[in-house]
Structure formats: C-alpha cells, structure tokens
Scaffold this motif. Structure first.
Motif, PDB file in Angstrom:
ATOM      1  N   ILE A 116       0.421  -1.677  -0.199  1.00 30.99           N
ATOM      2  CA  ILE A 116       0.479  -0.068   0.172  1.00 30.99           C
ATOM      3  C   ILE A 116       1.310   1.428  -0.043  1.00 30.99           C
ATOM      4  O   ILE A 116       2.210   1.331   0.373  1.00 30.99           O
ATOM      5  N   ASN A 117       0.805   2.117  -0.190  1.00 32.98           N
ATOM      6  CA  ASN A 117       1.288   3.425  -0.831  1.00 32.98           C
ATOM      7  C   ASN A 117       0.121   4.784   0.763  1.00 32.98           C
ATOM      8  O   ASN A 117      -1.049   4.568   1.017  1.00 32.98           O
ATOM      9  N   ILE A 118       0.451   5.052   1.697  1.00 26.19           N
ATOM     10  CA  ILE A 118       0.598   5.579   2.498  1.00 26.19           C
ATOM     11  C   ILE A 118       0.752   7.298   2.714  1.00 26.19           C
ATOM     12  O   ILE A 118       2.005   7.210   2.383  1.00 26.19           O
ATOM     13  N   GLN A 119      -0.473   8.130   2.280  1.00 23.90           N
ATOM     14  CA  GLN A 119       0.053   9.321   1.570  1.00 23.90           C
ATOM     15  C   GLN A 119      -0.445  10.497   3.023  1.00 23.90           C
ATOM     16  O   GLN A 119      -1.504   9.683   3.839  1.00 23.90           O
ATOM     17  N   TYR A 120      -0.155  11.828   3.112  1.00 19.15           N
ATOM     18  CA  TYR A 120      -0.687  12.469   4.100  1.00 19.15           C
ATOM     19  C   TYR A 120       0.128  14.222   3.500  1.00 19.15           C
ATOM     20  O   TYR A 120       0.868  13.758   2.608  1.00 19.15           O
ATOM     21  N   ARG A 121      -0.607  15.239   3.391  1.00 23.19           N
ATOM     22  CA  ARG A 121      -0.069  16.231   3.802  1.00 23.19           C
ATOM     23  C   ARG A 121      -1.554  16.874   4.750  1.00 23.19           C
ATOM     24  O   ARG A 121      -2.278  16.491   5.515  1.00 23.19           O
ATOM     25  N   ASP A 122      -1.074  18.285   5.207  1.00 22.53           N
ATOM     26  CA  ASP A 122      -1.860  19.840   5.607  1.00 22.53           C
ATOM     27  C   ASP A 122      -2.743  19.622   5.069  1.00 22.53           C
ATOM     28  O   ASP A 122      -3.470  19.893   3.579  1.00 22.53           O
TER      29      ASP A 122
END
Length: 211
Positions: A116-122
């Motif tokens: 899986i690709n775990i992605q995050y941002r503000d």
C-alpha cells in the motif's frame, strides 16, 4: 221530315257503358321510410387507421452516487460533490480551534494488495504541523512536516493484520493539527482516507488486513 231526322239522331246516340279499368295497385309502401343501416364492416374497412409508431429506445439514466440536481453552472455541481465527500470524511471534534482530544480507532479494511501507499498532507493552513507514523509498533516516519501536497511512503504488507498509527506531534501555529491521510492499494484505488483535526499527543489507528 223533321220527325225522321230526330229519330236518326236518337238512334245514333244510344248510350253504352264504358267498362271501368282497374287501376294497378300502388307499388309504394305506406310504411314510413327509414334510413338504411350502414354496414359496419364496410365502414371500418374504408377508414385509414394510423400506423403504430415504432418503439423508441430511450437512453437509460446512468447510476450515480449523488442525488440528481440541476445547476446552471457545472462547476457548482462539482464543488457541491466535493463538499459532501469532505463532510463525510470529517472526524468528530473537527472545527475551528478544535481538535480530537483522545486516541481514536478509525476502522479495519481488507485488501489483497501486496503493498500500500500511505500518503498525508496538511489540510488547513501550512503552519508547521508535524506527524509521526508508526507501523506494527515500529516508528517508520518520526517527524513528517505536513505540506500542501501529499507525501508518504510505500509499505509492503504482512499477511494478516497491519497496524498503522498516525500521531500528532504538535498543532502548528494555527490550532489544531489539521491533516488528511489516504491509503492506496497496488492498483491505485483508495482503500481508506480521512480528514482530521487532532490535539497534540493524540493518535489515531487504522488496521489493514492482507488476505
């Protein structure tokens, strides 16, 4: 002399009967004349009935997840759809100067993906929010700075349970810690995703189950 003349005249003028000629029977019927009844079969056969119209194959309405609404501007419809999706993602406690004050569990999800690709941002103002990511008890990213665009990493899944934790290190200059995460499978489909507003020190947990 005059006598004989008269006798001759009398003899010539003997009367005789003229036999009466019987008039032929009147052929007209004394009964009142009625109009003839029309022949229904002839009448129907003489009419021109309209030909049946061919069936129209109207296009079927496409299924949609969103309710049908009319908008003069297509961009308005698109914006409304995004707003509905975003509201569905917002956790409890989200709002201006608010934040989730306690650790939370945000569900488990099954997948057959190898990774899986775990992605995050503000998700809010870029104000220095920091994030820590822990997988199966190991710190994978100790201090991630949340920017406008998505950052993240690829994670090879173990068979069975894979515990993923997001920990809010701080709340930046504009409270609280506002972020958005998403987890994408190896076919680029989003498994889960959410927008959060966390107080500093709060942790949220997601479980990914590899089948």
């Amino acid at each position: 002399m005059s006598f004989g003349l008269n006798a001759q005249i009398d003899s010539k003028n003997k009367s005789f009967a003229i036999p009466a000629v019987k008039a032929p029977k009147d052929s007209l019927d004394s009964k009142p004349l009625l109009p003839a009844k029309p022949d229904l079969k002839d009448k129907l056969s003489s009419l021109d009935f309209p030909k049946p119209l061919p069936e129209l194959n109207l296009p079927k309405k496409e299924f949609s997840m969103f309710p049908s609404e009319e908008f003069a501007n297509p961009g308005e419809l698109y914006t409304k759809k995004l707003e509905k999706i975003e509201k569905a993602l917002l956790p409890e406690g989200h709002g201006e100067n608010s934040g989730l004050k306690e650790d939370a569990y945000w569900g488990d999800y099954r997948t057959t993906s190898k990774y899986i690709n775990i992605q995050y941002r503000d998700h809010g103002m870029i104000d220095g929010d920091l994030l820590r990511v822990i997988v199966n008890g190991d710190v994978i990213r100790s201090r991630e700075y949340l920017s406008r665009g998505f950052n993240g990493f690829k994670l090879n899944l173990e068979e069975g349970f894979n515990k993923i934790e997001f920990y809010a290190i701080n709340e930046g200059s504009a409270l609280p810690n506002t972020a958005q995460y998403r987890i994408v499978d190896d076919k680029s489909s989003v498994i889960t995703g959410k927008v959060w507003a966390l107080a500093a020190g709060v942790k949220v947990t997601i479980i990914i189950i590899k089948e």
